[in-house]
Design an enzyme around this catalytic site. Structure first.
Site, PDB file in Angstrom:
ATOM      1  N   LYS B 116     -19.098 -36.255 -41.978  1.00  0.00           N
ATOM      2  CA  LYS B 116     -19.276 -37.587 -42.574  1.00  0.00           C
ATOM      3  C   LYS B 116     -20.065 -37.531 -43.883  1.00  0.00           C
ATOM      4  CE  LYS B 116     -17.120 -39.097 -39.023  1.00  0.00           C
ATOM      5  NZ  LYS B 116     -15.669 -39.229 -39.139  1.00  0.00           N
ATOM      6  N   GLU B 200     -27.874 -44.267 -42.835  1.00  0.00           N
ATOM      7  CA  GLU B 200     -27.240 -45.306 -43.645  1.00  0.00           C
ATOM      8  C   GLU B 200     -28.066 -46.573 -43.548  1.00  0.00           C
ATOM      9  OE1 GLU B 200     -22.431 -44.422 -43.273  1.00  0.00           O
ATOM     10  OE2 GLU B 200     -23.276 -46.247 -42.407  1.00  0.00           O
ATOM     11  N   HIS B 235     -20.147 -50.243 -29.943  1.00  0.00           N
ATOM     12  CA  HIS B 235     -19.400 -49.582 -31.017  1.00  0.00           C
ATOM     13  C   HIS B 235     -17.985 -49.187 -30.616  1.00  0.00           C
ATOM     14  CE1 HIS B 235     -23.302 -49.571 -32.864  1.00  0.00           C
ATOM     15  NE2 HIS B 235     -23.777 -48.801 -31.916  1.00  0.00           N
ATOM     16  N   ARG B 292      -6.096 -39.498 -38.032  1.00  0.00           N
ATOM     17  CA  ARG B 292      -5.214 -39.448 -36.857  1.00  0.00           C
ATOM     18  C   ARG B 292      -4.613 -40.827 -36.645  1.00  0.00           C
ATOM     19  NH1 ARG B 292      -8.439 -42.699 -33.850  1.00  0.00           N
ATOM     20  NH2 ARG B 292     -10.674 -42.358 -34.062  1.00  0.00           N
TER      21      ARG B 292
END
Lengths: 165, 498
Positions: B116, B200, B235, B292
């Site tokens: 990431k 973040e 999530h 994907r």
């Protein structure tokens, strides 16, 4: 005539089943029943036919699915209900807080041992289920009386992990 | 075109891929673990091969076992589905080395987007807006605290190798930092065998908006509009829709352009999804790219008429994209409800068991992608997703109405499902006016008293359930009056009815 006490959520209702009709909380109902298979019944109530999907969960518990609404019910004869109520009341007087596994999983961490103090809202164990770590929170303030499981053990739903006094 | 595709997955997505293969006259080969002996994907595929024990690490996640089967059965391609080995660059390389085609992007693209922090660096360079934070993993708790202080709490800790909410923690203050950091590291290590964590800034009340793209191996790209996947618990997405009623035409233009730029930046080919967070001003930030097929791909298929799995297979076989961007548009609205085996009243605990009754909804605008049927086993070993209910309508209102109808028709017994709660969401004013954010379930659902969401269930249905319980108990205790005793026959008993 046979009386049954049906508990749905918090609500208890009385159903009398007689040879000619069914009485729900004193109100006579026009009911017809037809069995499609072990898990699907048709129940006619007045002018409406309901498809009711059912599963037997235990001796006194059935689950139902009706037009997308899921219910779990407890049903007892009125005699049995009275006996259970009496037992519950007796138990409540000497009740300890029992921590059960809320879901099947792997007991990753046990943060307390017998004799430890625990605060309400404190995390006492971590249970891994579906690769997620879930905190098990103490519902009470007290002292750990008994630890029934060890770290690294897998537990089934509702298995007792520990007891708080 | 391929002759035989090995499907390295299970559940509804394996079944979905079998269907694409069958329509394309390609032999489909399923793999199954001990627990999945009777699974639907095994019954559906042309061929089925035992891969290992029930735990995923000994079956669907075991690169060697999957590869050995692929070679043995002379598969010329492997479709990974989502999850399991779908974003495993080493697996993609080993498949290639065995002379078998991987139906998906190159290992390089997957590696780049799977890491990431590397992805964030690349996006920054390619003018795709990213969430403020670090573009490198954090080395120590001290460093992390310093950075968090600088960008301002609350912050999100995320697994550099992550996705799907694993190894992710929200931190409100420096007091919580070290504990959250350790927890995120542990989870990440377990889920991804990598414990790199980055920071973040926490975006307040964003929507999760993602763009579906397709790219071929010749540098041609199209986008297939956006999906709004903001209805999430822990999530994990629960309800998705396409297009988003929150996104206007102008924003859509910027959003889809950014998505195609992101795909080009990593030389992407095959189907991919670029996920963004969108704040209330409709400013959006790159979150991650899923290299994907997505769980929620059907809503895109419904509004574009494009079969994403078939396109994936064609792209992998070296064909050029035949569909041009200006040759299609989005038609109508589609919604998907993920039907999970879980008890929403018991902290969303997974519900396990055997499916003892299963009847599908049907009718206009309804599609079901499912991984279950009678006698399939829902175990603790895998994701609790049972099936996906998808509704299409000319308008969003029509799609919602169809979904609510279908949720009422769908009958599953043997496990507890979240279908009732899905319908609660569809009736909620914040869902209806599209103002819901990723905090919707936390704020609106979890704040309710236990069972309160069921309050609108009619008295009549309560009566039905109560009477049914009494009658079943009477039958069991052999106290059933003959009038109601229906065991063994299906007749309405109305002879002596007044």
């Amino acid at each position: 005539m046979h009386d049954f006490i049906v508990t749905v959520g918090e609500e208890k209702r009385i159903v009398s089943v007689t040879n000619n009709h069914i009485v729900l909380d004193g109100k006579k109902l026009a009911v017809e029943l037809s069995k499609v298979n072990k898990h699907l019944y048709l129940l006619r109530l007045d002018n409406k036919v309901f498809e009711v999907t059912t599963t037997k969960l235990s001796n006194e518990k059935y689950s139902f699915l009706v037009t997308g609404n899921y219910f779990e019910t407890t049903v007892r004869t009125s005699l049995r209900e009275k006996a259970v109520e009496y037992l519950n009341q007796k138990q409540r007087l000497s009740r300890n807080d029992i921590i059960k596994a809320p879901m099947p999983g792997l007991l990753l961490k046990l943060k307390k041992k017998t004799g430890d103090k625990v605060e309400m809202g404190e995390s006492i164990a971590i249970l891994e289920a579906m690769k997620m770590e879930n905190d098990i929170i103490s519902p009470a303030t007290g002292i750990i009386k008994e630890v029934n499981k060890k770290e690294g053990m897998s537990v089934e739903k509702d298995e007792i992990i520990l007891k708080i006094e | 075109m391929f002759k035989k595709i090995l499907i390295a997955n299970r559940g509804e997505i394996a079944v979905r891929i079998v269907k694409a293969c069958r329509e394309m006259n390609i032999i489909s080969a399923a793999i199954y673990s001990d627990a999945d002996k009777n699974a639907l994907h095994v019954r559906t595929a042309d061929e089925a091969y035992h891969v290992g024990n029930s735990p995923a690490s000994e079956s669907y996640l075991d690169v060697n076992k999957v590869l050995t089967i692929a070679k043995k059965i002379s598969a010329d391609a492997v479709h990974p589905g989502y999850g399991f080995l779908s974003e495993n660059a080493e697996f993609i390389n080993s498949v290639g080395e065995a002379g078998i085609t991987f139906i998906g992007p190159s290992a390089e693209s997957v590696k780049l987007m799977g890491e990431k922090t590397a992805a964030r660096r690349l996006m920054e360079k390619s003018k795709v807006p990213i969430v403020p934070g670090t573009v490198n993993p954090i080395q120590s708790i001290e460093e992390g605290k310093e950075i968090a202080e600088k960008i301002g709490y609350p912050v999100m800790l995320k697994a550099a190798a992550g996705g799907g909410g694993k190894g992710m923690r929200k931190v409100f203050s420096s007091d919580e930092f070290s504990n959250a950091f350790e927890r995120a590291k542990n989870e990440s290590k377990k889920a991804f065998s990598d414990d790199n964590i980055y920071i973040e800034k926490f975006i307040e009340n964003p929507k999760h908006i993602e763009v579906q793209i397709l790219g071929d191996q010749f540098g041609n790209y199209i986008h297939l509009y956006e999906r709004d996947c903001s209805v999430q618990r822990r999530h994990q997405k629960v309800i998705e829709e396409a297009p988003s009623a929150f996104v206007d035409e102008e924003t859509r233009k910027h959003l889809t352009t950014a998505a195609i730029n992101a795909a080009k930046a990593c030389n992407y080919f095959n189907a991919g999804t670029i996920e963004f967070l969108m704040d209330e001003n409709k400013d959006f930030y790159f979150l991650e790219m899923n290299t994907r097929l997505q769980v929620e791909h059907p809503v895109t298929e419904m509004i574009t008429g494009i079969d994403l799995v078939k396109e994936q297979i064609k792209i992998a076989a070296g064909e050029k994209l035949k569909i041009k961007q200006n040759e299609f548009t989005n038609k109508g609205f589609a919604i998907e409800c993920r039907v999970y085996a879980e008890d929403v009243d018991n902290n969303f605990a997974p519900s396990i068991g055997t499916i003892i009754h299963h009847r599908l909804p049907s009718g206009p605008g309804i599609r079901v992608d499912r991984g279950i049927d009678l006698q399939t086993e829902v175990s603790v070993y895998y994701d609790p997703l049972l099936s996906k209910l998808i509704a299409w309508g000319k308008t969003r209102d029509e799609a919602i109405a169809r979904m609510k109808r279908a949720l009422g028709e769908y009958q599953i017994a043997g496990v507890i499902t979240n279908m009732g709660a899905c319908r609660w969401v569809l009736n909620h004013p914040k869902f209806l006016d599209s103002s819901f954010t990723i905090n919707f379930i936390d704020e609106e659902f979890l704040s309710l008293q236990p069972g309160e969401w069921k309050n609108n269930i009619s008295q009549e249905i309560n009566d039905v359930v109560t009477v049914m319980a009494a009658l079943l108990k009477a039958e069991e205790n052999k106290l059933m009056p003959s009038k109601y005793n229906c065991s063994g026959n299906n007749n309405w008993d109305s002879e002596e009815d007044a």
